[in-house]
Design an enzyme around this catalytic site. Structure first.
Site, PDB file in Angstrom:
ATOM      1  N   GLN A 102       8.296   2.189  20.231  1.00  0.00           N
ATOM      2  CA  GLN A 102       9.171   1.598  21.249  1.00  0.00           C
ATOM      3  C   GLN A 102       9.912   0.399  20.644  1.00  0.00           C
ATOM      4  O   GLN A 102      10.819  -0.136  21.278  1.00  0.00           O
ATOM      5  CB  GLN A 102       8.353   1.116  22.436  1.00  0.00           C
ATOM      6  CG  GLN A 102       7.549   2.196  23.132  1.00  0.00           C
ATOM      7  CD  GLN A 102       6.614   1.605  24.159  1.00  0.00           C
ATOM      8  OE1 GLN A 102       6.994   1.316  25.297  1.00  0.00           O
ATOM      9  NE2 GLN A 102       5.372   1.373  23.758  1.00  0.00           N
ATOM     10  N   ASN A 103       9.480  -0.005  19.486  1.00  0.00           N
ATOM     11  CA  ASN A 103      10.005  -1.227  18.891  1.00  0.00           C
ATOM     12  C   ASN A 103      11.388  -1.005  18.299  1.00  0.00           C
ATOM     13  O   ASN A 103      11.709   0.091  17.840  1.00  0.00           O
ATOM     14  CB  ASN A 103       9.057  -1.759  17.809  1.00  0.00           C
ATOM     15  CG  ASN A 103       7.691  -2.113  18.381  1.00  0.00           C
ATOM     16  OD1 ASN A 103       7.547  -2.273  19.595  1.00  0.00           O
ATOM     17  ND2 ASN A 103       6.691  -2.198  17.530  1.00  0.00           N
ATOM     18  N   HIS A 120      13.547   3.549  21.449  1.00  0.00           N
ATOM     19  CA  HIS A 120      14.421   2.571  22.101  1.00  0.00           C
ATOM     20  C   HIS A 120      15.506   2.037  21.199  1.00  0.00           C
ATOM     21  O   HIS A 120      16.117   1.009  21.496  1.00  0.00           O
ATOM     22  CB  HIS A 120      13.581   1.416  22.664  1.00  0.00           C
ATOM     23  CG  HIS A 120      12.626   1.858  23.727  1.00  0.00           C
ATOM     24  ND1 HIS A 120      11.504   1.129  24.063  1.00  0.00           N
ATOM     25  CD2 HIS A 120      12.614   2.940  24.529  1.00  0.00           C
ATOM     26  CE1 HIS A 120      10.843   1.748  25.034  1.00  0.00           C
ATOM     27  NE2 HIS A 120      11.493   2.866  25.333  1.00  0.00           N
ATOM     28  N   CYS A 128      29.647   1.694  19.162  1.00  0.00           N
ATOM     29  CA  CYS A 128      30.928   1.486  19.840  1.00  0.00           C
ATOM     30  C   CYS A 128      30.767   1.851  21.320  1.00  0.00           C
ATOM     31  O   CYS A 128      30.244   2.917  21.649  1.00  0.00           O
ATOM     32  CB  CYS A 128      31.997   2.370  19.196  1.00  0.00           C
ATOM     33  SG  CYS A 128      33.567   2.310  20.073  1.00  0.00           S
ATOM     34  N   CYS A 149      34.873  -2.922  17.750  1.00  0.00           N
ATOM     35  CA  CYS A 149      34.948  -1.789  16.839  1.00  0.00           C
ATOM     36  C   CYS A 149      36.369  -1.713  16.283  1.00  0.00           C
ATOM     37  O   CYS A 149      37.307  -2.300  16.864  1.00  0.00           O
ATOM     38  CB  CYS A 149      34.615  -0.520  17.641  1.00  0.00           C
ATOM     39  SG  CYS A 149      34.832   0.989  16.724  1.00  0.00           S
ATOM     40  N   SER A 190       1.742  -2.415  26.198  1.00  0.00           N
ATOM     41  CA  SER A 190       1.201  -2.707  27.535  1.00  0.00           C
ATOM     42  C   SER A 190       1.305  -1.479  28.432  1.00  0.00           C
ATOM     43  O   SER A 190       0.841  -1.498  29.572  1.00  0.00           O
ATOM     44  CB  SER A 190       1.991  -3.864  28.154  1.00  0.00           C
ATOM     45  OG  SER A 190       3.370  -3.488  28.274  1.00  0.00           O
ATOM     46  N   ALA A 232      -4.168  -5.441  15.982  1.00  0.00           N
ATOM     47  CA  ALA A 232      -3.858  -4.255  15.174  1.00  0.00           C
ATOM     48  C   ALA A 232      -3.956  -4.532  13.676  1.00  0.00           C
ATOM     49  O   ALA A 232      -4.417  -3.672  12.911  1.00  0.00           O
ATOM     50  CB  ALA A 232      -2.444  -3.776  15.524  1.00  0.00           C
TER      51      ALA A 232
HETATM   52  C1  BV8 Z   1      14.885   5.238  32.020  1.00  0.00           C
HETATM   53  C2  BV8 Z   1      14.946  -1.953  23.990  1.00  0.00           C
HETATM   54  C3  BV8 Z   1      16.149   6.744  33.365  1.00  0.00           C
HETATM   55  C4  BV8 Z   1      15.770  -3.101  24.441  1.00  0.00           C
HETATM   56  C5  BV8 Z   1      13.369  -1.511  25.820  1.00  0.00           C
HETATM   57  C6  BV8 Z   1       9.034   3.690  37.240  1.00  0.00           C
HETATM   58  C7  BV8 Z   1       8.874   2.550  38.009  1.00  0.00           C
HETATM   59  C8  BV8 Z   1       9.699   1.438  37.843  1.00  0.00           C
HETATM   60  C9  BV8 Z   1      10.713   1.453  36.867  1.00  0.00           C
HETATM   61  C10 BV8 Z   1      10.849   2.588  36.137  1.00  0.00           C
HETATM   62  C11 BV8 Z   1      10.051   3.704  36.293  1.00  0.00           C
HETATM   63  N1  BV8 Z   1      10.449   4.663  35.428  1.00  0.00           N
HETATM   64  C12 BV8 Z   1      11.492   4.205  34.730  1.00  0.00           C
HETATM   65  C13 BV8 Z   1      11.734   2.932  35.133  1.00  0.00           C
HETATM   66  C14 BV8 Z   1      12.721   2.012  34.621  1.00  0.00           C
HETATM   67  C15 BV8 Z   1      12.304   1.404  33.293  1.00  0.00           C
HETATM   68  C16 BV8 Z   1      10.897   0.920  33.237  1.00  0.00           C
HETATM   69  O1  BV8 Z   1      10.017   1.617  32.742  1.00  0.00           O
HETATM   70  N2  BV8 Z   1      10.688  -0.284  33.700  1.00  0.00           N
HETATM   71  C17 BV8 Z   1       9.380  -0.904  33.605  1.00  0.00           C
HETATM   72  C18 BV8 Z   1       9.552  -2.392  33.325  1.00  0.00           C
HETATM   73  C19 BV8 Z   1       8.626  -0.633  34.887  1.00  0.00           C
HETATM   74  N3  BV8 Z   1      12.534   2.378  32.256  1.00  0.00           N
HETATM   75  C20 BV8 Z   1      13.770   2.550  31.803  1.00  0.00           C
HETATM   76  O2  BV8 Z   1      14.734   1.980  32.282  1.00  0.00           O
HETATM   77  C21 BV8 Z   1      13.945   3.532  30.658  1.00  0.00           C
HETATM   78  N4  BV8 Z   1      15.008   4.418  31.000  1.00  0.00           N
HETATM   79  O3  BV8 Z   1      13.891   5.442  32.632  1.00  0.00           O
HETATM   80  O4  BV8 Z   1      16.095   5.809  32.304  1.00  0.00           O
HETATM   81  C22 BV8 Z   1      17.237   7.608  32.965  1.00  0.00           C
HETATM   82  C23 BV8 Z   1      16.943   8.895  32.510  1.00  0.00           C
HETATM   83  C24 BV8 Z   1      17.974   9.699  32.131  1.00  0.00           C
HETATM   84  C25 BV8 Z   1      19.301   9.239  32.178  1.00  0.00           C
HETATM   85  C26 BV8 Z   1      19.577   7.933  32.611  1.00  0.00           C
HETATM   86  C27 BV8 Z   1      18.551   7.112  33.004  1.00  0.00           C
HETATM   87  C28 BV8 Z   1      14.374   2.793  29.398  1.00  0.00           C
HETATM   88  C29 BV8 Z   1      13.289   1.889  28.928  1.00  0.00           C
HETATM   89  C30 BV8 Z   1      13.685   1.260  27.566  1.00  0.00           C
HETATM   90  C31 BV8 Z   1      14.017  -0.195  27.771  1.00  0.00           C
HETATM   91  N5  BV8 Z   1      14.255  -0.822  26.466  1.00  0.00           N
HETATM   92  N6  BV8 Z   1      13.628  -2.052  24.616  1.00  0.00           N
HETATM   93  C32 BV8 Z   1      15.289  -4.394  23.828  1.00  0.00           C
HETATM   94  O5  BV8 Z   1      14.256  -4.424  23.130  1.00  0.00           O
HETATM   95  O6  BV8 Z   1      15.978  -5.408  24.057  1.00  0.00           O
HETATM   96  S1  BV8 Z   1      11.827  -1.680  26.477  1.00  0.00           S
HETATM   97  C33 BV8 Z   1      10.944  -2.931  25.770  1.00  0.00           C
HETATM   98  O7  BV8 Z   1       9.621  -2.854  26.372  1.00  0.00           O
HETATM   99  C34 BV8 Z   1      10.674  -2.806  24.285  1.00  0.00           C
HETATM  100  O8  BV8 Z   1      11.160  -1.624  23.694  1.00  0.00           O
HETATM  101  C35 BV8 Z   1       9.148  -2.792  24.257  1.00  0.00           C
HETATM  102  O9  BV8 Z   1       8.655  -2.153  23.167  1.00  0.00           O
HETATM  103  C36 BV8 Z   1       8.882  -2.064  25.501  1.00  0.00           C
HETATM  104  C37 BV8 Z   1       7.488  -1.937  26.001  1.00  0.00           C
HETATM  105  O10 BV8 Z   1       6.847  -3.153  25.861  1.00  0.00           O
HETATM  106  P1  BV8 Z   1       5.631  -3.209  24.813  1.00  0.00           P
HETATM  107  O11 BV8 Z   1       6.124  -2.712  23.501  1.00  0.00           O
HETATM  108  O12 BV8 Z   1       4.454  -2.522  25.389  1.00  0.00           O
HETATM  109  O13 BV8 Z   1       5.431  -4.753  24.672  1.00  0.00           O
HETATM  110  P2  BV8 Z   1       4.654  -5.732  25.687  1.00  0.00           P
HETATM  111  O14 BV8 Z   1       5.024  -7.120  25.313  1.00  0.00           O
HETATM  112  O15 BV8 Z   1       4.865  -5.257  27.084  1.00  0.00           O
HETATM  113  O16 BV8 Z   1       3.103  -5.482  25.338  1.00  0.00           O
HETATM  114  C38 BV8 Z   1       2.592  -5.870  24.095  1.00  0.00           C
HETATM  115  C39 BV8 Z   1       1.185  -5.325  24.019  1.00  0.00           C
HETATM  116  O17 BV8 Z   1       0.655  -5.635  22.736  1.00  0.00           O
HETATM  117  C40 BV8 Z   1       0.244  -5.931  25.037  1.00  0.00           C
HETATM  118  O18 BV8 Z   1      -0.549  -4.902  25.607  1.00  0.00           O
HETATM  119  C41 BV8 Z   1      -0.639  -6.869  24.209  1.00  0.00           C
HETATM  120  O19 BV8 Z   1      -1.961  -6.945  24.725  1.00  0.00           O
HETATM  121  C42 BV8 Z   1      -0.636  -6.167  22.881  1.00  0.00           C
HETATM  122  N7  BV8 Z   1      -0.857  -7.039  21.721  1.00  0.00           N
HETATM  123  C43 BV8 Z   1      -0.525  -8.344  21.573  1.00  0.00           C
HETATM  124  N8  BV8 Z   1      -0.883  -8.745  20.315  1.00  0.00           N
HETATM  125  C44 BV8 Z   1      -1.406  -7.665  19.692  1.00  0.00           C
HETATM  126  C45 BV8 Z   1      -1.388  -6.576  20.576  1.00  0.00           C
HETATM  127  N9  BV8 Z   1      -1.857  -5.357  20.241  1.00  0.00           N
HETATM  128  C46 BV8 Z   1      -2.346  -5.204  19.008  1.00  0.00           C
HETATM  129  N10 BV8 Z   1      -2.390  -6.196  18.093  1.00  0.00           N
HETATM  130  C47 BV8 Z   1      -1.940  -7.437  18.403  1.00  0.00           C
HETATM  131  N11 BV8 Z   1      -1.996  -8.414  17.492  1.00  0.00           N
END
Ligand code: BV8
Length: 249
Positions: A102-103, A120, A128, A149, A190, A232
């Site tokens: 996802q990164n 992602h 563009c 662009c 998460s 990790a």
């Molecule tokens: C879509 C790029 C439809 C941009 C990102 C259901 C309910 C509500 C909302 C939705 C739903 N289904 C879909 C949605 C909408 C939404 C969504 O899921 N919202 C969430 C917030 C509820 N999804 C979307 O909009 C997706 N698109 O569904 O489109 C569609 C379909 C067809 C046609 C048109 C439309 C698109 C989602 C992509 C969004 N873009 N990133 C940018 O980066 O700026 S998402 C963003 O969050 C990053 O990519 C990130 O990777 C991702 C997930 O977060 P995590 O990677 O898990 O990071 P987080 O900080 O949350 O957690 C870190 C974890 O690491 C923690 O658990 C922590 O404990 C752990 N940790 C910490 N330290 C360590 C560790 N683990 C190991 N070692 C360590 N040292």
């Protein structure tokens, strides 16, 4: 981690078995890259859900562009950590392997992992807004913010914003790998962002052994076969040692 070895014995994992890894921001945490939702999980006082949207870019393209530039500058100064390098060892050892990330930070590729599905997108590419042509961000003349662009249209980061669909090819690669794998490691996510968060469930339902590596519990924790609590960068190298030893027969 004798319980991992017990589970590997039950599943009969072989070196030729299909193996997948799903990563989130936590795998880059030990490289010094902020996560999205942890206590330090603020990118310069912005939450991804506020700025990582097409609406935010339409409303204020300069702020969104600058936010991504800020993140690019932070990440460009970071290095892959032992977690990234452990995943590269899996990529090199297992013939049937896919890293699903996802990164958008590009650190997996910089650690030498070759078979990657970037769900992602990637911060270091731009696109563009008119015809979707993707290019390397480094060649972009920053005469204005956001840059344009050669066709005159605004450029945007080549990442998937909230509300946008995932790139079809990467999405298909990821879900096909989840359905086929015998082992899936879920590292540093998460598990709240869809559809990525459903990938481990697809693997589980298809009969894979699913192992989570995360210092904290997540919505997946009760559903996986094994939750290894820890960072990790410390846990994954040991997991990979066990996997390579176990399949080295
Ligand atoms: C879509 C790029 C439809 C941009 C990102 C259901 C309910 C509500 C909302 C939705 C739903 N289904 C879909 C949605 C909408 C939404 C969504 O899921 N919202 C969430 C917030 C509820 N999804 C979307 O909009 C997706 N698109 O569904 O489109 C569609 C379909 C067809 C046609 C048109 C439309 C698109 C989602 C992509 C969004 N873009 N990133 C940018 O980066 O700026 S998402 C963003 O969050 C990053 O990519 C990130 O990777 C991702 C997930 O977060 P995590 O990677 O898990 O990071 P987080 O900080 O949350 O957690 C870190 C974890 O690491 C923690 O658990 C922590 O404990 C752990 N940790 C910490 N330290 C360590 C560790 N683990 C190991 N070692 C360590 N040292």
């Amino acid at each position: 981690m004798e319980s991992l070895t017990d589970l590997l014995s039950e599943t009969g994992l072989k070196r030729r078995s299909p193996v997948s890894v799903l990563t989130g921001a936590g795998v880059s945490a030990e490289s010094g890259v902020p996560t999205f939702r942890g206590e330090e999980g603020l990118w310069k006082n912005f939450r991804a859900e506020e700025l990582a949207t097409p609406e935010a870019f339409d409303r204020d393209p300069a702020t969104v562009w600058e936010w991504y530039d800020y993140r690019r500058r932070i990440i460009a100064a970071k290095e892959p950590n032992p977690a990234h390098r452990a995943i590269t060892r899996l990529d090199e050892a297992f013939p049937d392997f896919l890293l699903i990330t996802q990164n958008v930070d590009g650190l997996h590729a910089r650690a030498g992992t070759r078979r990657i599905a970037e769900l992602h997108g990637n911060l270091f590419r731009v696109r563009c807004t008119r015809d979707g042509e993707v290019s390397d961000n480094l060649g972009v003349p920053l005469t204005e913010i956001p840059p344009r662009c050669k066709c005159g249209s605004l450029l945007r980061p080549d990442v998937v914003w909230f509300g946008e669909g995932l790139p079809r090819e990467e999405f298909d690669r990821a879900f096909n790998a989840a359905e086929a794998c015998k082992l899936m490691l879920v590292v540093g996510t998460s598990a709240v962002v869809q559809p990525a968060a459903s990938i481990p469930l697809v693997a589980k339902q298809a009969g894979a052994l699913v192992v989570e590596v995360n210092p904290d519990p997540t919505p997946l924790t009760d559903l996986v076969d094994l939750h290894l609590r820890g960072n990790a960068g410390e846990v994954l190298p040991r997991v990979v040692d066990i996997l390579l030893d176990f399949t080295d027969t």
